[in-house]
Design a protein around this motif. Structure first.
Motif, PDB file in Angstrom:
ATOM      1  N   SER A 114       0.829  -1.206   0.000  1.00  0.00           N
ATOM      2  CA  SER A 114       0.000   0.000   0.000  1.00  0.00           C
ATOM      3  C   SER A 114       0.864   1.256   0.000  1.00  0.00           C
ATOM      4  O   SER A 114       0.576   2.229  -0.724  1.00  0.00           O
ATOM      5  N   LEU A 115       1.937   1.246   0.788  1.00  0.00           N
ATOM      6  CA  LEU A 115       2.874   2.384   0.790  1.00  0.00           C
ATOM      7  C   LEU A 115       3.519   2.542  -0.575  1.00  0.00           C
ATOM      8  O   LEU A 115       3.694   3.669  -1.068  1.00  0.00           O
ATOM      9  N   ARG A 116       3.875   1.437  -1.205  1.00  0.00           N
ATOM     10  CA  ARG A 116       4.457   1.479  -2.549  1.00  0.00           C
ATOM     11  C   ARG A 116       3.495   2.115  -3.542  1.00  0.00           C
ATOM     12  O   ARG A 116       3.892   2.957  -4.360  1.00  0.00           O
ATOM     13  N   THR A 117       2.237   1.757  -3.464  1.00  0.00           N
ATOM     14  CA  THR A 117       1.241   2.313  -4.385  1.00  0.00           C
ATOM     15  C   THR A 117       1.114   3.822  -4.214  1.00  0.00           C
ATOM     16  O   THR A 117       1.034   4.566  -5.204  1.00  0.00           O
ATOM     17  N   ARG A 118       1.110   4.281  -2.984  1.00  0.00           N
ATOM     18  CA  ARG A 118       0.981   5.722  -2.744  1.00  0.00           C
ATOM     19  C   ARG A 118       2.200   6.489  -3.253  1.00  0.00           C
ATOM     20  O   ARG A 118       2.060   7.574  -3.839  1.00  0.00           O
ATOM     21  N   LEU A 119       3.378   5.939  -3.030  1.00  0.00           N
ATOM     22  CA  LEU A 119       4.575   6.614  -3.513  1.00  0.00           C
ATOM     23  C   LEU A 119       4.636   6.624  -5.032  1.00  0.00           C
ATOM     24  O   LEU A 119       5.042   7.633  -5.637  1.00  0.00           O
ATOM     25  N   ASN A 120       4.254   5.541  -5.671  1.00  0.00           N
ATOM     26  CA  ASN A 120       4.252   5.507  -7.137  1.00  0.00           C
ATOM     27  C   ASN A 120       3.238   6.494  -7.704  1.00  0.00           C
ATOM     28  O   ASN A 120       3.472   7.084  -8.773  1.00  0.00           O
ATOM     29  N   THR A 261      17.851  15.061  -1.522  1.00  0.00           N
ATOM     30  CA  THR A 261      16.885  14.083  -2.005  1.00  0.00           C
ATOM     31  C   THR A 261      15.582  14.767  -2.388  1.00  0.00           C
ATOM     32  O   THR A 261      15.392  15.966  -2.169  1.00  0.00           O
ATOM     33  N   ASP A 262      14.658  13.966  -2.944  1.00  0.00           N
ATOM     34  CA  ASP A 262      13.380  14.507  -3.400  1.00  0.00           C
ATOM     35  C   ASP A 262      12.310  14.505  -2.319  1.00  0.00           C
ATOM     36  O   ASP A 262      11.267  15.143  -2.481  1.00  0.00           O
ATOM     37  N   GLY A 263      12.530  13.774  -1.243  1.00  0.00           N
ATOM     38  CA  GLY A 263      11.535  13.708  -0.183  1.00  0.00           C
ATOM     39  C   GLY A 263      12.006  12.824   0.951  1.00  0.00           C
ATOM     40  O   GLY A 263      12.983  12.083   0.826  1.00  0.00           O
ATOM     41  N   SER A 264      11.287  12.900   2.079  1.00  0.00           N
ATOM     42  CA  SER A 264      11.666  12.153   3.276  1.00  0.00           C
ATOM     43  C   SER A 264      10.453  11.423   3.832  1.00  0.00           C
ATOM     44  O   SER A 264       9.317  11.909   3.742  1.00  0.00           O
ATOM     45  N   VAL A 290       8.658  16.482   3.559  1.00  0.00           N
ATOM     46  CA  VAL A 290       8.230  15.266   4.246  1.00  0.00           C
ATOM     47  C   VAL A 290       7.064  14.665   3.464  1.00  0.00           C
ATOM     48  O   VAL A 290       5.988  15.258   3.360  1.00  0.00           O
ATOM     49  N   LEU A 291       7.282  13.473   2.916  1.00  0.00           N
ATOM     50  CA  LEU A 291       6.245  12.816   2.120  1.00  0.00           C
ATOM     51  C   LEU A 291       5.167  12.204   2.996  1.00  0.00           C
ATOM     52  O   LEU A 291       4.009  12.095   2.575  1.00  0.00           O
ATOM     53  N   GLY A 292       5.529  11.764   4.183  1.00  0.00           N
ATOM     54  CA  GLY A 292       4.552  11.159   5.068  1.00  0.00           C
ATOM     55  C   GLY A 292       5.226  10.548   6.280  1.00  0.00           C
ATOM     56  O   GLY A 292       6.452  10.544   6.409  1.00  0.00           O
ATOM     57  N   ILE A 293       4.402  10.009   7.175  1.00  0.00           N
ATOM     58  CA  ILE A 293       4.854   9.377   8.399  1.00  0.00           C
ATOM     59  C   ILE A 293       4.384   7.929   8.409  1.00  0.00           C
ATOM     60  O   ILE A 293       3.218   7.647   8.147  1.00  0.00           O
ATOM     61  N   VAL A 294       5.296   7.011   8.696  1.00  0.00           N
ATOM     62  CA  VAL A 294       4.982   5.589   8.810  1.00  0.00           C
ATOM     63  C   VAL A 294       4.912   5.238  10.284  1.00  0.00           C
ATOM     64  O   VAL A 294       5.879   5.449  11.025  1.00  0.00           O
TER      65      VAL A 294
END
Length: 318
Positions: A114-120, A261-264, A290-294
Protein backbone atom coordinates in the motif's frame (compact mmCIF):
# COMPACT_ATOMS: atom_id res chain seq x y z
CA UNK A 1 1.29 20.77 8.84
CA UNK A 2 2.86 20.61 12.28
CA UNK A 3 3.65 24.01 13.76
CA UNK A 4 4.66 23.63 17.40
CA UNK A 5 7.67 25.35 19.02
CA UNK A 6 10.63 23.35 20.22
CA UNK A 7 10.43 21.85 23.70
CA UNK A 8 12.11 23.58 26.64
CA UNK A 9 14.89 20.99 26.80
CA UNK A 10 15.72 21.42 23.13
CA UNK A 11 15.59 25.20 23.42
CA UNK A 12 17.92 25.19 26.40
CA UNK A 13 20.38 22.97 24.58
CA UNK A 14 20.26 24.77 21.25
CA UNK A 15 20.16 28.37 22.46
CA UNK A 16 18.24 31.21 20.81
CA UNK A 17 16.87 30.33 17.37
CA UNK A 18 17.05 33.17 14.87
CA UNK A 19 14.55 33.78 12.08
CA UNK A 20 16.99 32.38 9.49
CA UNK A 21 16.99 28.99 11.20
CA UNK A 22 20.48 29.27 12.70
CA UNK A 23 21.22 29.11 16.41
CA UNK A 24 22.95 31.93 18.23
CA UNK A 25 25.92 30.70 20.21
CA UNK A 26 26.12 27.42 18.28
CA UNK A 27 28.11 26.41 15.23
CA UNK A 28 26.17 25.82 12.04
CA UNK A 29 26.90 22.18 11.06
CA UNK A 30 26.72 23.11 7.37
CA UNK A 31 28.95 26.16 7.62
CA UNK A 32 31.79 25.79 5.14
CA UNK A 33 34.10 28.17 7.01
CA UNK A 34 37.21 26.72 8.62
CA UNK A 35 39.20 27.99 11.61
CA UNK A 36 42.95 27.81 11.09
CA UNK A 37 44.72 25.95 13.88
CA UNK A 38 48.31 26.06 15.01
CA UNK A 39 50.45 23.18 16.15
CA UNK A 40 49.13 23.47 19.70
CA UNK A 41 45.54 22.87 18.52
CA UNK A 42 44.44 26.45 19.34
CA UNK A 43 43.09 28.93 16.86
CA UNK A 44 45.84 31.01 15.29
CA UNK A 45 45.46 34.64 16.37
CA UNK A 46 44.78 37.28 13.70
CA UNK A 47 47.88 38.52 11.94
CA UNK A 48 49.80 35.32 12.68
CA UNK A 49 48.41 32.85 10.16
CA UNK A 50 49.84 29.37 9.86
CA UNK A 51 50.76 29.33 6.16
CA UNK A 52 51.72 25.68 6.33
CA UNK A 53 48.12 24.87 7.31
CA UNK A 54 46.83 26.89 4.34
CA UNK A 55 49.14 25.11 1.91
CA UNK A 56 48.11 21.71 3.25
CA UNK A 57 44.42 22.65 3.02
CA UNK A 58 44.85 23.75 -0.59
CA UNK A 59 46.71 20.56 -1.47
CA UNK A 60 44.03 18.40 0.13
CA UNK A 61 41.31 20.29 -1.73
CA UNK A 62 43.05 19.89 -5.08
CA UNK A 63 43.53 16.18 -4.48
CA UNK A 64 39.85 15.81 -3.57
CA UNK A 65 38.72 17.57 -6.76
CA UNK A 66 40.93 15.34 -8.90
CA UNK A 67 39.59 12.25 -7.15
CA UNK A 68 35.95 13.36 -7.67
CA UNK A 69 36.43 13.94 -11.38
CA UNK A 70 38.18 10.61 -11.86
CA UNK A 71 35.76 8.42 -9.91
CA UNK A 72 32.59 9.94 -11.36
CA UNK A 73 33.42 8.61 -14.81
CA UNK A 74 30.99 5.66 -14.70
CA UNK A 75 29.64 3.92 -17.78
CA UNK A 76 25.99 3.95 -16.73
CA UNK A 77 24.81 2.13 -19.87
CA UNK A 78 26.32 -1.18 -18.72
CA UNK A 79 26.55 -0.39 -15.01
CA UNK A 80 23.80 -2.75 -13.81
CA UNK A 81 25.15 -5.72 -15.75
CA UNK A 82 28.57 -5.34 -14.08
CA UNK A 83 27.23 -5.52 -10.54
CA UNK A 84 27.77 -8.78 -8.65
CA UNK A 85 24.77 -10.91 -7.63
CA UNK A 86 24.22 -12.11 -4.07
CA UNK A 87 21.62 -14.66 -2.87
CA UNK A 88 18.55 -13.50 -1.02
CA UNK A 89 19.07 -14.85 2.50
CA UNK A 90 17.70 -12.32 5.00
CA UNK A 91 18.43 -12.64 8.69
CA UNK A 92 15.61 -14.44 10.56
CA UNK A 93 15.13 -11.46 12.88
CA UNK A 94 14.90 -9.00 9.96
CA UNK A 95 11.25 -9.83 9.12
CA UNK A 96 11.67 -8.97 5.44
CA UNK A 97 9.12 -9.72 2.76
CA UNK A 98 10.32 -12.12 0.07
CA UNK A 99 10.82 -11.53 -3.66
CA UNK A 100 7.36 -13.00 -4.24
CA UNK A 101 5.83 -10.39 -1.93
CA UNK A 102 5.10 -12.84 0.88
CA UNK A 103 6.52 -12.10 4.30
CA UNK A 104 6.37 -13.64 7.75
CA UNK A 105 2.71 -12.55 7.84
CA UNK A 106 0.43 -11.14 5.18
CA UNK A 107 -0.53 -7.99 7.10
CA UNK A 108 2.86 -6.20 7.08
CA UNK A 109 3.52 -7.20 3.45
CA UNK A 110 0.18 -5.70 2.42
CA UNK A 111 0.97 -2.48 4.27
CA UNK A 112 4.24 -2.04 2.37
CA UNK A 113 2.49 -2.71 -0.94
CA UNK A 114 0.00 0.00 0.00
CA UNK A 115 2.87 2.38 0.79
CA UNK A 116 4.46 1.48 -2.55
CA UNK A 117 1.24 2.31 -4.39
CA UNK A 118 0.98 5.72 -2.74
CA UNK A 119 4.57 6.61 -3.51
CA UNK A 120 4.25 5.51 -7.14
CA UNK A 121 1.15 7.69 -7.46
CA UNK A 122 3.10 10.66 -6.07
CA UNK A 123 5.90 9.89 -8.51
CA UNK A 124 3.47 10.15 -11.42
CA UNK A 125 2.69 13.73 -10.39
CA UNK A 126 6.18 15.02 -9.51
CA UNK A 127 9.86 14.31 -9.99
CA UNK A 128 10.31 11.80 -7.19
CA UNK A 129 13.07 9.21 -7.45
CA UNK A 130 15.42 9.61 -4.46
CA UNK A 131 13.95 9.48 -0.94
CA UNK A 132 15.38 8.99 2.52
CA UNK A 133 13.89 7.02 5.39
CA UNK A 134 14.68 8.27 8.87
CA UNK A 135 13.27 8.52 12.39
CA UNK A 136 13.43 10.87 15.33
CA UNK A 137 15.30 8.45 17.61
CA UNK A 138 16.97 5.02 17.36
CA UNK A 139 15.02 1.73 17.52
CA UNK A 140 11.89 3.06 15.83
CA UNK A 141 12.03 0.83 12.74
CA UNK A 142 13.54 3.01 10.02
CA UNK A 143 15.80 0.28 8.63
CA UNK A 144 12.96 -2.26 8.76
CA UNK A 145 10.79 0.19 6.79
CA UNK A 146 13.49 1.09 4.27
CA UNK A 147 14.35 -2.55 3.52
CA UNK A 148 10.76 -3.72 3.11
CA UNK A 149 9.78 -0.68 1.05
CA UNK A 150 12.72 -1.34 -1.28
CA UNK A 151 11.72 -5.02 -1.58
CA UNK A 152 8.12 -4.06 -2.33
CA UNK A 153 9.23 -1.62 -5.03
CA UNK A 154 11.59 -4.22 -6.54
CA UNK A 155 8.65 -6.54 -7.22
CA UNK A 156 7.85 -4.28 -10.16
CA UNK A 157 9.88 -4.29 -13.38
CA UNK A 158 12.11 -1.28 -12.69
CA UNK A 159 15.44 -1.42 -10.79
CA UNK A 160 15.52 -0.16 -7.20
CA UNK A 161 18.56 0.82 -5.12
CA UNK A 162 18.67 0.53 -1.33
CA UNK A 163 21.64 2.51 0.00
CA UNK A 164 22.82 2.39 3.60
CA UNK A 165 23.88 5.94 4.40
CA UNK A 166 23.71 5.44 8.14
CA UNK A 167 27.49 5.53 8.32
CA UNK A 168 27.47 5.68 12.12
CA UNK A 169 25.57 2.44 12.82
CA UNK A 170 24.99 0.65 9.49
CA UNK A 171 22.76 -2.43 9.67
CA UNK A 172 21.36 -2.97 6.16
CA UNK A 173 24.11 -5.48 5.39
CA UNK A 174 23.16 -7.50 8.46
CA UNK A 175 19.51 -7.57 7.37
CA UNK A 176 20.52 -9.19 4.07
CA UNK A 177 23.52 -11.05 5.54
CA UNK A 178 26.03 -9.66 3.06
CA UNK A 179 29.40 -7.93 3.37
CA UNK A 180 29.51 -4.32 4.59
CA UNK A 181 32.33 -3.45 2.23
CA UNK A 182 33.20 -2.31 -0.24
CA UNK A 183 30.36 0.18 -0.12
CA UNK A 184 29.32 3.80 -0.25
CA UNK A 185 32.23 5.28 1.70
CA UNK A 186 34.77 3.32 -0.37
CA UNK A 187 33.38 4.77 -3.61
CA UNK A 188 33.15 8.34 -2.32
CA UNK A 189 36.74 8.20 -1.09
CA UNK A 190 37.89 6.83 -4.45
CA UNK A 191 38.99 3.45 -3.11
CA UNK A 192 36.66 1.29 -5.26
CA UNK A 193 34.61 1.74 -8.47
CA UNK A 194 30.87 1.91 -8.00
CA UNK A 195 30.12 -1.42 -9.70
CA UNK A 196 32.20 -3.20 -7.05
CA UNK A 197 30.22 -1.52 -4.28
CA UNK A 198 26.70 -2.31 -5.52
CA UNK A 199 25.21 -5.81 -5.33
CA UNK A 200 22.12 -7.18 -7.01
CA UNK A 201 19.83 -9.38 -4.91
CA UNK A 202 19.21 -12.61 -6.79
CA UNK A 203 15.70 -13.08 -8.15
CA UNK A 204 14.75 -9.41 -7.68
CA UNK A 205 15.24 -5.99 -9.19
CA UNK A 206 16.75 -4.80 -5.91
CA UNK A 207 20.33 -3.51 -5.72
CA UNK A 208 22.16 -2.92 -2.43
CA UNK A 209 24.78 -0.29 -1.66
CA UNK A 210 26.17 -1.06 1.83
CA UNK A 211 27.76 1.59 4.02
CA UNK A 212 31.32 0.45 3.33
CA UNK A 213 34.41 1.00 5.42
CA UNK A 214 33.85 2.94 8.62
CA UNK A 215 34.94 6.58 8.48
CA UNK A 216 36.00 8.85 11.32
CA UNK A 217 33.64 11.75 10.54
CA UNK A 218 30.55 10.70 8.53
CA UNK A 219 29.15 14.23 8.31
CA UNK A 220 32.29 15.53 6.62
CA UNK A 221 32.10 12.66 4.13
CA UNK A 222 28.46 13.41 3.31
CA UNK A 223 29.38 17.07 2.78
CA UNK A 224 31.63 16.14 -0.13
CA UNK A 225 30.40 17.31 -3.52
CA UNK A 226 30.72 13.82 -4.92
CA UNK A 227 27.82 12.65 -2.73
CA UNK A 228 25.46 15.03 -4.51
CA UNK A 229 26.88 14.12 -7.92
CA UNK A 230 26.45 10.42 -7.17
CA UNK A 231 22.84 10.74 -5.99
CA UNK A 232 21.96 12.83 -9.05
CA UNK A 233 23.46 10.17 -11.34
CA UNK A 234 21.76 7.27 -9.55
CA UNK A 235 18.36 8.91 -10.14
CA UNK A 236 18.87 8.35 -13.87
CA UNK A 237 19.66 4.63 -13.47
CA UNK A 238 17.19 3.50 -10.79
CA UNK A 239 13.50 4.22 -10.65
CA UNK A 240 13.76 4.46 -6.86
CA UNK A 241 16.80 5.28 -4.71
CA UNK A 242 15.93 4.62 -1.05
CA UNK A 243 18.38 5.84 1.60
CA UNK A 244 18.53 4.49 5.13
CA UNK A 245 19.87 7.37 7.24
CA UNK A 246 20.66 8.05 10.94
CA UNK A 247 18.00 9.38 13.35
CA UNK A 248 17.31 13.07 13.03
CA UNK A 249 17.73 14.09 16.66
CA UNK A 250 21.08 12.35 17.19
CA UNK A 251 23.13 13.65 14.24
CA UNK A 252 22.93 16.14 11.39
CA UNK A 253 23.53 13.50 8.70
CA UNK A 254 19.87 13.00 7.78
CA UNK A 255 19.23 16.75 7.76
CA UNK A 256 22.03 17.21 5.25
CA UNK A 257 20.88 14.31 3.06
CA UNK A 258 17.31 15.65 3.09
CA UNK A 259 18.54 18.65 1.11
CA UNK A 260 19.95 16.30 -1.56
CA UNK A 261 16.88 14.08 -2.01
CA UNK A 262 13.38 14.51 -3.40
CA UNK A 263 11.53 13.71 -0.18
CA UNK A 264 11.67 12.15 3.28
CA UNK A 265 9.69 9.49 5.13
CA UNK A 266 9.59 9.74 8.91
CA UNK A 267 9.16 6.49 10.86
CA UNK A 268 7.64 6.58 14.35
CA UNK A 269 7.00 3.72 16.77
CA UNK A 270 3.61 3.51 18.42
CA UNK A 271 3.95 3.71 22.19
CA UNK A 272 7.59 4.82 22.02
CA UNK A 273 8.00 7.98 19.95
CA UNK A 274 6.90 11.07 21.85
CA UNK A 275 4.90 13.88 20.33
CA UNK A 276 7.64 16.35 21.17
CA UNK A 277 10.21 14.25 19.27
CA UNK A 278 7.94 14.13 16.21
CA UNK A 279 7.59 17.92 16.29
CA UNK A 280 11.36 18.43 16.63
CA UNK A 281 12.08 15.94 13.84
CA UNK A 282 9.62 17.62 11.49
CA UNK A 283 11.09 21.03 12.23
CA UNK A 284 14.61 19.77 11.63
CA UNK A 285 13.47 18.75 8.14
CA UNK A 286 12.00 22.26 7.65
CA UNK A 287 8.61 20.57 7.03
CA UNK A 288 8.95 21.16 3.28
CA UNK A 289 9.85 17.77 1.87
CA UNK A 290 8.23 15.27 4.25
CA UNK A 291 6.24 12.82 2.12
CA UNK A 292 4.55 11.16 5.07
CA UNK A 293 4.85 9.38 8.40
CA UNK A 294 4.98 5.59 8.81
CA UNK A 295 3.59 4.29 12.11
CA UNK A 296 5.52 1.19 13.16
CA UNK A 297 4.90 -1.24 16.01
CA UNK A 298 1.12 -1.67 15.79
CA UNK A 299 -0.25 -4.73 17.56
CA UNK A 300 -1.54 -7.49 15.30
CA UNK A 301 -4.97 -7.46 16.89
CA UNK A 302 -5.41 -3.76 16.12
CA UNK A 303 -4.22 -3.57 12.53
CA UNK A 304 -3.86 -6.94 10.87
CA UNK A 305 -7.05 -8.74 11.93
CA UNK A 306 -8.86 -7.33 8.89
CA UNK A 307 -6.37 -9.01 6.54
CA UNK A 308 -6.71 -12.33 8.35
CA UNK A 309 -10.49 -12.13 8.10
CA UNK A 310 -10.40 -11.16 4.43
CA UNK A 311 -8.04 -13.93 3.26
CA UNK A 312 -9.65 -16.60 5.44
CA UNK A 313 -13.06 -15.62 4.09
CA UNK A 314 -11.78 -15.91 0.52
CA UNK A 315 -10.35 -19.38 1.18
CA UNK A 316 -13.65 -20.58 2.64
CA UNK A 317 -15.61 -19.36 -0.37
CA UNK A 318 -13.27 -21.17 -2.74
Amino acid sequence: MLDTPLGDAAADQAGLVRSDGLVDGAQNPYDGSLALSGENGLETPPGDLDLRGIDQLAADGAQLIRREKRELQVDWRSFLSRCATIPFKPAPEAHLIGPDGIGPSEGPAEEFRSLRTRLNHMQSMQDLHCILVTSASPAEGKTFTACNLALAQSQLETPVLLADLDLRRPVVHTQFQCEKGPGFSDFVLGEKPLEECVRRVEGTNLYLLPAGTQVRNPLELLNMRQVKYTLDALRKVFNWVILDTPPLLFSADANLLATLTDGSILVVRIGSTTYDNVIRAMQSLCENNVLGIVANGARAGELYSKYTYYYNKSDEEE
